[in-house]
Design an enzyme around this catalytic site. Structure first.
Site, PDB file in Angstrom:
ATOM      1  N   MET A 153      -2.497  -6.871   6.936  1.00  0.00           N
ATOM      2  CA  MET A 153      -3.493  -7.717   6.363  1.00  0.00           C
ATOM      3  C   MET A 153      -2.972  -8.387   4.958  1.00  0.00           C
ATOM      4  O   MET A 153      -3.726  -8.576   4.179  1.00  0.00           O
ATOM      5  CB  MET A 153      -4.711  -7.052   5.937  1.00  0.00           C
ATOM      6  CG  MET A 153      -5.236  -6.010   7.231  1.00  0.00           C
ATOM      7  SD  MET A 153      -6.535  -4.778   6.537  1.00  0.00           S
ATOM      8  CE  MET A 153      -6.753  -3.806   7.877  1.00  0.00           C
ATOM      9  N   SER A 154      -1.733  -8.468   4.859  1.00  0.00           N
ATOM     10  CA  SER A 154      -1.150  -9.002   3.583  1.00  0.00           C
ATOM     11  C   SER A 154       0.206  -9.966   4.008  1.00  0.00           C
ATOM     12  O   SER A 154       0.227 -10.407   5.101  1.00  0.00           O
ATOM     13  CB  SER A 154      -0.825  -8.115   2.616  1.00  0.00           C
ATOM     14  OG  SER A 154       0.363  -7.153   3.439  1.00  0.00           O
ATOM     15  N   TYR A 180      -9.126  -9.869   2.211  1.00  0.00           N
ATOM     16  CA  TYR A 180     -10.174  -8.977   2.378  1.00  0.00           C
ATOM     17  C   TYR A 180     -11.026  -8.423   1.132  1.00  0.00           C
ATOM     18  O   TYR A 180     -12.188  -8.116   1.072  1.00  0.00           O
ATOM     19  CB  TYR A 180      -9.997  -7.797   3.321  1.00  0.00           C
ATOM     20  CG  TYR A 180      -8.946  -6.948   2.579  1.00  0.00           C
ATOM     21  CD1 TYR A 180      -9.216  -6.024   1.791  1.00  0.00           C
ATOM     22  CD2 TYR A 180      -7.684  -6.700   3.234  1.00  0.00           C
ATOM     23  CE1 TYR A 180      -8.513  -5.086   1.310  1.00  0.00           C
ATOM     24  CE2 TYR A 180      -6.764  -5.673   2.905  1.00  0.00           C
ATOM     25  CZ  TYR A 180      -7.264  -4.961   1.866  1.00  0.00           C
ATOM     26  OH  TYR A 180      -6.372  -3.969   1.264  1.00  0.00           O
ATOM     27  N   GLU A 181     -10.393  -8.888   0.012  1.00  0.00           N
ATOM     28  CA  GLU A 181     -11.113  -8.186  -1.385  1.00  0.00           C
ATOM     29  C   GLU A 181     -12.023  -9.596  -1.778  1.00  0.00           C
ATOM     30  O   GLU A 181     -12.781  -9.369  -2.540  1.00  0.00           O
ATOM     31  CB  GLU A 181     -10.265  -8.216  -2.419  1.00  0.00           C
ATOM     32  CG  GLU A 181      -9.482  -6.911  -2.282  1.00  0.00           C
ATOM     33  CD  GLU A 181      -8.116  -6.720  -3.434  1.00  0.00           C
ATOM     34  OE1 GLU A 181      -8.613  -6.383  -4.649  1.00  0.00           O
ATOM     35  OE2 GLU A 181      -7.121  -7.115  -3.128  1.00  0.00           O
ATOM     36  N   HIS A 232      -5.361  -8.759  -2.078  1.00  0.00           N
ATOM     37  CA  HIS A 232      -5.737  -9.330  -0.665  1.00  0.00           C
ATOM     38  C   HIS A 232      -6.827 -10.172  -0.416  1.00  0.00           C
ATOM     39  O   HIS A 232      -7.791 -10.345  -1.091  1.00  0.00           O
ATOM     40  CB  HIS A 232      -6.047  -8.073   0.421  1.00  0.00           C
ATOM     41  CG  HIS A 232      -5.040  -6.981   0.257  1.00  0.00           C
ATOM     42  ND1 HIS A 232      -5.092  -6.112  -0.884  1.00  0.00           N
ATOM     43  CD2 HIS A 232      -3.776  -6.625   0.993  1.00  0.00           C
ATOM     44  CE1 HIS A 232      -3.804  -5.269  -0.693  1.00  0.00           C
ATOM     45  NE2 HIS A 232      -3.337  -5.657   0.535  1.00  0.00           N
ATOM     46  N   HIS A 276      -7.355   4.509   5.705  1.00  0.00           N
ATOM     47  CA  HIS A 276      -6.616   4.075   4.470  1.00  0.00           C
ATOM     48  C   HIS A 276      -5.645   5.148   3.810  1.00  0.00           C
ATOM     49  O   HIS A 276      -4.511   5.189   3.254  1.00  0.00           O
ATOM     50  CB  HIS A 276      -7.407   3.099   3.550  1.00  0.00           C
ATOM     51  CG  HIS A 276      -6.608   2.506   2.519  1.00  0.00           C
ATOM     52  ND1 HIS A 276      -5.656   1.559   2.559  1.00  0.00           N
ATOM     53  CD2 HIS A 276      -6.449   2.998   1.435  1.00  0.00           C
ATOM     54  CE1 HIS A 276      -5.244   1.378   1.413  1.00  0.00           C
ATOM     55  NE2 HIS A 276      -5.712   2.144   0.729  1.00  0.00           N
ATOM     56  N   SER A 323       0.825  -1.064  -0.071  1.00  0.00           N
ATOM     57  CA  SER A 323       0.063  -0.200  -0.187  1.00  0.00           C
ATOM     58  C   SER A 323       0.976   1.146   0.065  1.00  0.00           C
ATOM     59  O   SER A 323       1.753   1.547   0.813  1.00  0.00           O
ATOM     60  CB  SER A 323      -1.007  -0.036   1.187  1.00  0.00           C
ATOM     61  OG  SER A 323      -1.769  -0.882   1.225  1.00  0.00           O
ATOM     62  N   HIS A 356      -2.855   0.779  -5.132  1.00  0.00           N
ATOM     63  CA  HIS A 356      -2.383  -0.669  -5.573  1.00  0.00           C
ATOM     64  C   HIS A 356      -2.618  -0.540  -7.041  1.00  0.00           C
ATOM     65  O   HIS A 356      -3.643  -0.709  -7.531  1.00  0.00           O
ATOM     66  CB  HIS A 356      -3.032  -1.963  -4.810  1.00  0.00           C
ATOM     67  CG  HIS A 356      -2.625  -2.012  -3.469  1.00  0.00           C
ATOM     68  ND1 HIS A 356      -1.460  -3.049  -3.149  1.00  0.00           N
ATOM     69  CD2 HIS A 356      -3.118  -1.610  -2.436  1.00  0.00           C
ATOM     70  CE1 HIS A 356      -1.520  -3.043  -1.800  1.00  0.00           C
ATOM     71  NE2 HIS A 356      -2.326  -2.262  -1.151  1.00  0.00           N
ATOM     72  N   ALA A 390       2.575  -1.925   4.328  1.00  0.00           N
ATOM     73  CA  ALA A 390       2.309  -1.024   5.067  1.00  0.00           C
ATOM     74  C   ALA A 390       1.642  -1.627   6.365  1.00  0.00           C
ATOM     75  O   ALA A 390       1.017  -2.863   6.338  1.00  0.00           O
ATOM     76  CB  ALA A 390       1.280  -0.205   4.620  1.00  0.00           C
ATOM     77  N   ASN A 392       2.060   3.850  10.713  1.00  0.00           N
ATOM     78  CA  ASN A 392       0.827   4.582  11.826  1.00  0.00           C
ATOM     79  C   ASN A 392       1.146   3.541  13.152  1.00  0.00           C
ATOM     80  O   ASN A 392       1.603   2.491  13.120  1.00  0.00           O
ATOM     81  CB  ASN A 392      -0.609   4.432  11.367  1.00  0.00           C
ATOM     82  CG  ASN A 392      -1.130   2.973  11.043  1.00  0.00           C
ATOM     83  OD1 ASN A 392      -0.928   2.434   9.843  1.00  0.00           O
ATOM     84  ND2 ASN A 392      -1.835   2.158  12.003  1.00  0.00           N
TER      85      ASN A 392
HETATM   86  N1  HPA Z   1      -3.597  -2.422  10.934  1.00  0.00           N
HETATM   87  C1  HPA Z   1      -3.730  -3.281   9.749  1.00  0.00           C
HETATM   88  N2  HPA Z   1      -3.130  -3.125   8.603  1.00  0.00           N
HETATM   89  C2  HPA Z   1      -2.362  -1.908   8.467  1.00  0.00           C
HETATM   90  C3  HPA Z   1      -2.358  -0.871   9.453  1.00  0.00           C
HETATM   91  C4  HPA Z   1      -2.955  -1.353  10.605  1.00  0.00           C
HETATM   92  O1  HPA Z   1      -2.767  -0.487  11.661  1.00  0.00           O
HETATM   93  N3  HPA Z   1      -1.565  -0.091   8.808  1.00  0.00           N
HETATM   94  C5  HPA Z   1      -1.372  -0.489   7.674  1.00  0.00           C
HETATM   95  N4  HPA Z   1      -1.966  -1.321   7.440  1.00  0.00           N
END
Ligand code: HPA
Length: 251
Positions: free
Chosen positions: A193-194, A73-74, A71, A229, A18, A49, A101, A217
Site C-alpha cells: 500500500m505504499s 490510506y491515512e 500513506h 498488521h 512497516s 512507523h 512490507a 506474509n
Molecule cells: N497486502 C497489502 N499490504 C501489505 C501486505 C499485504 O498482504 N503485507 C504487508 N503489507
C-alpha cells in the site's frame, strides 16, 4: 536540526517501511529529527512507523534514514505522502532506497524473504504529479545501477534476493483472494500500500531509485490465514537485520 541535516550533505537516503525501522540500529546514528520538526512533514498515524529522520554514517559517508512513512490510506494526497522525498531532494539527496512490507504473490517466494522491486503497477488511482503537465518517462523507475548493486551485495552476503513487480493498492484493508488472483494475472509478484507515489516523485526529480520489499506474509487467499498488521510489523522487525545486512553491503 534541519540546518545540521543540510550541512551533513547526505546524497543517499533509505525510507524504512512497516516494522523495518530497526534497520537504523545497524548504522552509526549521529542525530535524529522528528518529522514534526521538518517543514512539510507530519507524524505517522500507523503503528510500526516511528516518524523521524535519522542522520547516520556508513563507511565514513553520511546517510539519511527516514524511519516510517505516510500513506494514502491515512487520508492524505499523493503530494502530501511524498513531501519527504521532495525534502530529501532539496537538501541534496540523489539516491534513494524505498523499503516496504508486502504480501507475497509469486509461488516461488516465501514469507520472510526479500524482493528487489524491478517495476511497479500503480493501482492507487493517483500520483504525486497530479496538477502538472510534465509527462515523465517511467520506463526505468527502479534503476539498473541499483539493481546490479543489490544483486552483487546479496551474492556477496550469501543472501537470497528475489526480484519482481510490486503492485500498490490504496488499502487500508488487505486484499480479497479475488483481488490477489487479479493482481497475479496482471503480472504482480508482491502487493502493498505504499512506495509507488514516492518512487514516481523521486524519479520525476531525477533521483536514482531502488525498491526492496520485505515479504512479511503470503497475500490473501494463498494460504489458510487471516492477515493482521501486528504480525506484518513483527515479521518485518524480525527480518530487519537481514535487510540491514543487504543495505550495508550495497551502499
Ligand atoms: N497486502 C497489502 N499490504 C501489505 C501486505 C499485504 O498482504 N503485507 C504487508 N503489507
Amino acid at each position: 536540526m534541519i540546518r545540521e541535516l543540510e550541512d551533513a550533505c547526505p546524497d543517499t537516503a533509505i525510507v524504512l517501511g512497516s516494522g523495518l525501522g530497526g534497520v537504523v540500529e545497524s548504522f552509526g546514528v549521529e542525530f535524529e529529527v522528528p518529522y514534526t520538526e521538518v517543514p512539510g512533514l507530519t507524524a505517522s498515524t500507523v503503528p510500526g512507523h516511528a516518524g523521524r529522520l535519522v542522520l547516520a554514517r556508513h563507511g565514513g559517508r553520511p546517510l539519511l534514514l527516514a524511519q516510517g512513512r505516510r500513506h494514502l490510506y491515512e487520508g492524505l494526497t499523493a503530494h502530501e505522502v511524498t513531501a519527504g522525498i521532495r525534502f530529501m531532494h532539496g537538501i541534496g539527496v540523489r539516491r534513494v532506497v524505498l523499503t516496504n512490507a508486502a504480501g507475497a504473490i509469486r509461488d516461488s517466494f516465501e514469507a520472510g524473504g526479500l524482493m528487489m522491486i524491478t517495476d511497479h503497477l500503480n493501482l492507487q488511482g493517483t500520483t504525486p504529479l497530479l496538477g502538472g503537465a510534465h509527462f515523465h518517462d517511467m520506463s526505468e523507475v527502479y534503476s539498473s545501477t541499483w539493481r546490479e548493486r543489490l544483486h552483487q551485495a546479496a551474492q556477496q552476503e550469501g543472501m537470497k534476493l528475489h526480484e519482481g513487480v510490486y503492485a500498490a493498492l490504496l488499502g487500508p484493508q488487505y486484499e480479497t483472494p479475488a483481488e490477489i488472483r487479479m493482481l497475479r494475472t496482471l503480472g504482480a509478484d508482491a502487493v502493498g500500500m505504499s512506495t509507488v507515489p514516492e518512487a514516481i516523485q523521486a524519479r520525476a526529480l531525477g533521483m536514482e531509485v531502488a525498491g526492496i520489499s520485505m515479504l512479511t506474509n503470503w497475500a490473501a487467499g494463498l494460504k489458510p490465514q487471516t492477515l493482521h498488521h501486528a504480525e506484518v510489523v513483527e515479521v518485518g522487525r524480525a527480518a530487519s537485520g537481514e535487510l540491514a545486512r543487504l543495505l550495508k553491503a550495497a551502499l
